[in-house]
Design an enzyme around this catalytic site. Structure first.
Site, PDB file in Angstrom:
ATOM      1  N   ASP A  53     -47.674 -25.064 -26.273  1.00  0.00           N
ATOM      2  CA  ASP A  53     -47.225 -25.287 -27.525  1.00  0.00           C
ATOM      3  C   ASP A  53     -48.299 -26.336 -28.024  1.00  0.00           C
ATOM      4  O   ASP A  53     -48.733 -27.110 -27.361  1.00  0.00           O
ATOM      5  CB  ASP A  53     -45.920 -26.166 -27.573  1.00  0.00           C
ATOM      6  CG  ASP A  53     -45.451 -26.621 -26.320  1.00  0.00           C
ATOM      7  OD1 ASP A  53     -46.335 -27.038 -25.447  1.00  0.00           O
ATOM      8  OD2 ASP A  53     -44.398 -27.120 -26.096  1.00  0.00           O
ATOM      9  N   GLU A  82     -41.300 -28.331 -31.465  1.00  0.00           N
ATOM     10  CA  GLU A  82     -40.450 -29.500 -31.637  1.00  0.00           C
ATOM     11  C   GLU A  82     -39.425 -29.157 -32.969  1.00  0.00           C
ATOM     12  O   GLU A  82     -38.233 -29.666 -32.497  1.00  0.00           O
ATOM     13  CB  GLU A  82     -41.262 -30.516 -31.800  1.00  0.00           C
ATOM     14  CG  GLU A  82     -42.204 -31.107 -30.739  1.00  0.00           C
ATOM     15  CD  GLU A  82     -41.540 -31.762 -29.616  1.00  0.00           C
ATOM     16  OE1 GLU A  82     -40.270 -31.789 -29.595  1.00  0.00           O
ATOM     17  OE2 GLU A  82     -41.868 -31.944 -28.633  1.00  0.00           O
TER      18      GLU A  82
END
Length: 386
Positions: A75, A134
């Site tokens: 990520d 997130e």
């Protein structure tokens, strides 16, 4: 550029740390990653961009004698946190910080990719540099765009998350669920406002909201198997405008956490029942909305995870720690619900917790992480036929 060495990796990590970007806005991060990848040996690499998801990157590494395609995900987004580490390479972007360690994640992925750009793997590899972990569930978005189709579909998927509670470079994992699934909850209570001196002419939603929150506390304590566990947290409550006016509206916002999707669905059902009961008791309108998106429980595949743990335990250069499940969320759970795989921890040894303004992972974890993951992938490719 030749193979990335320790100094290269630390330089990359510090650059990424200085220029964090929020979900779906990782444009400079994307460009830096692409530049770094393009500096590697391109003989067996194919880089793919996604117009509908412009900050994402995929890299295909063609295997010499492929039996399978192995995916590795990292990520790339940061958090709206103002850094307080005092590091010379602190974030230069006001109010944004890699407080979850995705700068470490990306650097480790680049290190592994660099190795296989110089040492052609036997199986095909796909590296997915994913935006929006997130928030905005970038993994789910990518999957629903059809990114993982044809030769770009991994047969199995792996990914890591850093862990400040483990020694730097240690690998942590477990069978079953590693991270909980998360679901956002929004509750709107609608009654009737009025003068504080005449409550009989109003319908007070402060009282109704208090009753709702009070009843919800019994869901986990009395409706959930304590061995399985679940969490409901309401972190925000808004009602009223002034002390002498009865609030006709209230809004409650919170989150559900569960180690299985079944548990999350059970809690959702009980919350709906409580909402209906409060609506009836108070003559109010109670609207409850749930949003899970891609944040499903990270449920590791049994066969792949056993193989991963067996490798980590027998590898003399890997420090393995069997970990407990965590109630934190991770959108890799969505991809693991579609493609079998394993998520694991990389220890970064820090006193500060994930998402904190003082989070400062040990950089010595990077090289150790690259070595362990590279060795595992080679082990997977060389020693297994299914």
């Amino acid at each position: 550029m030749t193979l990335l060495n320790k100094e290269d990796l630390i330089h990359i990590r510090r650059h990424l740390h200085e220029y964090p970007e929020l979900a779906m806005h990782e444009f400079k991060t994307h460009d830096y990653l692409l530049e770094t990848i393009q500096s590697m040996n391109q003989d067996h690499l194919e880089v793919r961009e996604i117009p509908e998801l412009p900050t994402a990157l995929l890299v295909y590494v063609a295997g010499a004698n492929p039996q399978r395609t192995i995916g590795y995900r990292t990520d790339i987004d940061a958090l709206p946190v103002t850094e307080q580490t005092g590091l010379p390479f602190s974030s230069k972007i006001s109010g944004i910080m890699h407080a979850c360690g995705h700068d470490i994640h990306m650097t480790v992925a680049l290190g592994v990719l660099s190795w296989f750009s110089e040492h052609q793997p036997s199986d095909n590899l796909i590296f997915f540099f994913q935006p929006a972990e997130e928030s905005e569930n970038g993994g789910k978005v990518a999957y629903e765009l059809g990114v993982f189709e044809g030769k770009w579909r991994p047969d199995e998927f792996y990914g890591l998350h850093d862990n400040p509670g483990l020694p730097a470079g240690a690998i942590g994992c477990r069978m079953g669920t590693l991270f909980a699934g998360t679901t956002e909850v929004n509750v709107d209570l609608i009654g009737k406002s009025g003068h504080a001196a005449y409550p009989q002419n109003a319908n007070d939603m402060v009282v109704a909201a208090a009753e709702f929150i009070d009843q919800v506390q019994t869901i986990v304590s009395r409706s959930v198997n304590p061995i399985e566990g679940g969490v409901i947290t309401f972190g925000k409550l808004e009602a009223g405008t002034i002390r002498n006016v009865i609030a006709g509206n209230a809004r409650i916002e919170g989150t559900i956490r569960g180690l299985t999707q079944k548990m999350i669905e059970h809690i959702v059902g009980r919350l709906k029942m409580v909402a209906n009961g409060v609506a009836t008791s108070y003559g109010a309108e109670v609207n409850i909305d749930f949003n899970q998106g891609g944040y499903l429980p990270v449920e590791n595949n049994d066969d792949l995870t056993k193989r991963f743990i067996d490798f980590a335990k027998q590898d003399p250069d890997t420090q393995f720690v069997e970990t407990e499940p965590a109630m934190t969320g991770e959108d890799f759970g969505y991809l693991l619900s579609k493609i079998p795989g394993t998520m694991f921890w990389l220890g970064v040894d820090d006193d500060s917790q994930l998402h904190s303004a003082t989070f400062n992972p040990k950089e010595s974890s990077i090289e150790k992480g690259v070595e362990s993951i590279t060795k595992f992938l080679e082990y997977r490719m060389k020693n297994e036929t299914n």
